[in-house]
Scaffold this active site. Structure first.
Site, PDB file in Angstrom:
ATOM      1  N   HIS A 100       0.832  -1.207   0.000  1.00 24.64           N
ATOM      2  CA  HIS A 100       0.000   0.000   0.000  1.00 24.64           C
ATOM      3  C   HIS A 100       0.865   1.255   0.000  1.00 24.64           C
ATOM      4  O   HIS A 100       0.883   1.987  -0.971  1.00 24.64           O
ATOM      5  CB  HIS A 100      -1.002   0.035   1.155  1.00 24.64           C
ATOM      6  CG  HIS A 100      -1.908  -1.137   1.215  1.00 24.64           C
ATOM      7  ND1 HIS A 100      -2.689  -1.518   0.156  1.00 24.64           N
ATOM      8  CD2 HIS A 100      -2.158  -2.041   2.210  1.00 24.64           C
ATOM      9  CE1 HIS A 100      -3.384  -2.587   0.472  1.00 24.64           C
ATOM     10  NE2 HIS A 100      -3.084  -2.932   1.714  1.00 24.64           N
TER      11      HIS A 100
ATOM     12  N   ASP B 162      -4.856  -8.249  -3.409  1.00 26.78           N
ATOM     13  CA  ASP B 162      -5.175  -7.953  -2.017  1.00 26.78           C
ATOM     14  C   ASP B 162      -6.471  -8.623  -1.563  1.00 26.78           C
ATOM     15  O   ASP B 162      -6.510  -9.826  -1.313  1.00 26.78           O
ATOM     16  CB  ASP B 162      -5.217  -6.449  -1.811  1.00 26.78           C
ATOM     17  CG  ASP B 162      -5.252  -6.038  -0.340  1.00 26.78           C
ATOM     18  OD1 ASP B 162      -5.114  -6.923   0.533  1.00 26.78           O
ATOM     19  OD2 ASP B 162      -5.432  -4.850  -0.050  1.00 26.78           O
TER      20      ASP B 162
END
Length: 462
Positions: A268, A319
């Site tokens: 991220h 993810d």
């Protein structure tokens, strides 16, 4: 084993353009030779119609999140309400049901042209945190699931000890924790890899591992020359809590405890200071961007271009598996940057494909994959050029057509280690992937799951 041969209509061998009529000889699991410009296929060669690229690496996945797809959007909500929904799924999983769900999820990845996955694994124990008789039953289920789906896996076993800085785990979180980092290391050390599986480490986040135990996880990975991944600065609230508790940013905290470096990957990296960017790039820490999840959870758009320019390699991940399409993730990296800067042209198509292939594999410990060249692992993904999405393609801009218009539905054939895993858009061993997903998700949710119209789930194991 005698060599096999594939003749690709077009293949990306690196650089800015694809080559035509590329003969790929495979011996065992590896590519023996690559020869462009071969018009006539040798006897027995398999023709790969369309554009062939290296198999793609999904550098960040939580397989069980696949059960949340489409179920978290009503009423808006926040990252934190989404997390409550995720905990509800986690509370229901067993080793057997996790095997079923992960096998189907990894098979979906194979259909999308993904040949390796980095599974960020933190669901370790039974309800209430009670260890299973086999301490790594859940992790071993993931390794088995990848084998049955025909893809490679790097199991990134995550240390997860606190719900927030200074706060104990509670409720479903108890299934994630080992008590302390030494206990985590003792359990993780019992994991063993396989031909298709490698073992790495993960720090779930700086809110989930106390500062004085970060170095234990980092040292465990360093001793094994293993990958080390960490969720980093995904939420502004995470940064604020870290500053309040430790007086520094999460990146600064990780740097103090030896958790950054060429084997490390920050996932991220959305809310960074200039100093954070410099620390990550200066240590050659890879950054894994997951644009679909970052949009889905309204996390924000991270400084990917600044990180790459400063020296951090980039990789891509699905993810939460709200969408499994690494070409979409690659495209979105550029498109999100255009929204952030109001300018076009931040990456070339070749650079985005490198993030999805070679650099993704490297951050998972598979440095010998992600390229079509002699000596590399024979992992190949072929994309049809006949779809409405790619109609009108031209040889000189074939990579741009693929990255900016193609997607998972265009993948027709996938080879892993020289062996066909997907053929003509069908998974060779798993078969009815959609049916398996329906059944697996029905087993771990509290709402009915409907089969497709007219579907019976035939061929799906109970």
């Amino acid at each position: 084993m005698s060599p096999a041969a594939y003749l690709a209509d077009h293949a990306w061998l690196g650089g800015g353009q694809a080559r035509s009529d590329v003969l790929i000889h495979v011996e065992g699991e590896r590519i023996r030779s690559v020869t462009p410009g071969v018009r006539a296929a040798p006897a027995g060669a398999v023709r790969l119609r369309g554009l062939t690229i290296p198999g793609m690496a999904n550098a960040h996945s939580h397989a069980f999140h696949r059960a949340l797809r489409g179920r978290t959007h009503r009423g808006g909500g926040t990252f934190w309400t989404w997390r409550d929904d995720m905990y509800a799924i986690a509370s229901r999983l067993t080793p057997d049901s996790y095997l079923d769900l992960a096998r189907a999820t990894y098979a979906e990845m194979a259909l999308a042209g993904i040949t390796a996955v980095g599974e960020f694994h933190y669901l370790h124990h039974g309800p209430g945190g009670r260890p299973y008789a086999a301490a790594n039953a859940m992790g071993e289920a993931l390794i088995a699931a990848a084998a049955e789906a025909g893809i490679r896996i790097t199991l990134l076993d995550a240390c997860y000890l606190t719900g927030a800085p200074g706060a104990p785990l509670e409720g479903p979180q108890l299934r994630f924790g080992d008590g302390d980092a030494d206990a985590w290391a003792a359990r993780a050390s019992q994991l063993s890899g396989a031909a298709h599986a490698r073992i790495g480490a993960a720090i779930h986040s700086v809110r989930a591992v106390p500062a004085d135990q970060l170095s234990t996880v980092a040292a465990w990975a360093a001793e094994r020359d293993a990958p080390l991944h960490v969720h980093l600065s995904e939420q502004r609230a995470e940064n604020a809590a870290c500053r309040a508790h430790h007086g520094c940013t999460p990146t600064e905290l990780l740097a103090r405890h030896g958790a950054l470096g060429p084997r490390s990957t920050a996932v991220h990296a959305t809310h960074l200071t200039d100093g954070d960017v410099a620390a990550l790039a200066g240590s050659r820490t890879t950054v894994c961007m997951t644009p679909t999840t970052e949009r889905d959870l309204a996390d924000g758009i991270g400084p990917a271009r600044e990180l790459a320019t400063a020296g951090s390699p980039l990789s891509l991940g699905s993810d939460s598996n709200a969408v499994i399409d690494l070409l979409e993730e690659a495209r979105s990296l550029e498109m999100d940057e255009r929204l952030r800067t109001e300018r076009r042209g931040h990456w070339t198509a070749a650079e985005l494909l490198t993030a999805a292939t070679a650099d993704g594999h490297a951050c998972l410990g598979w440095a010998d994959a992600g390229r079509i060249e002699a000596g590399a692992l024979a992992d190949l993904t072929t994309v049809s050029l006949d779809s409405v999405r790619l109609a009108g393609w031209a040889a000189g801009s074939l990579l741009e057509s693929l990255v900016f218009a193609g997607g998972a539905p265009d993948v027709t054939d996938v080879v892993v280690g020289g062996r066909a895993v997907v053929r003509d858009r069908q998974h060779v061993t798993v078969g009815d992937v959609a049916g398996r997903l329906h059944r697996a998700i029905a087993g771990v949710t509290d709402a009915p799951v409907c089969l497709p119209p007219g579907g019976t789930g035939a061929g799906v194991s109970p």
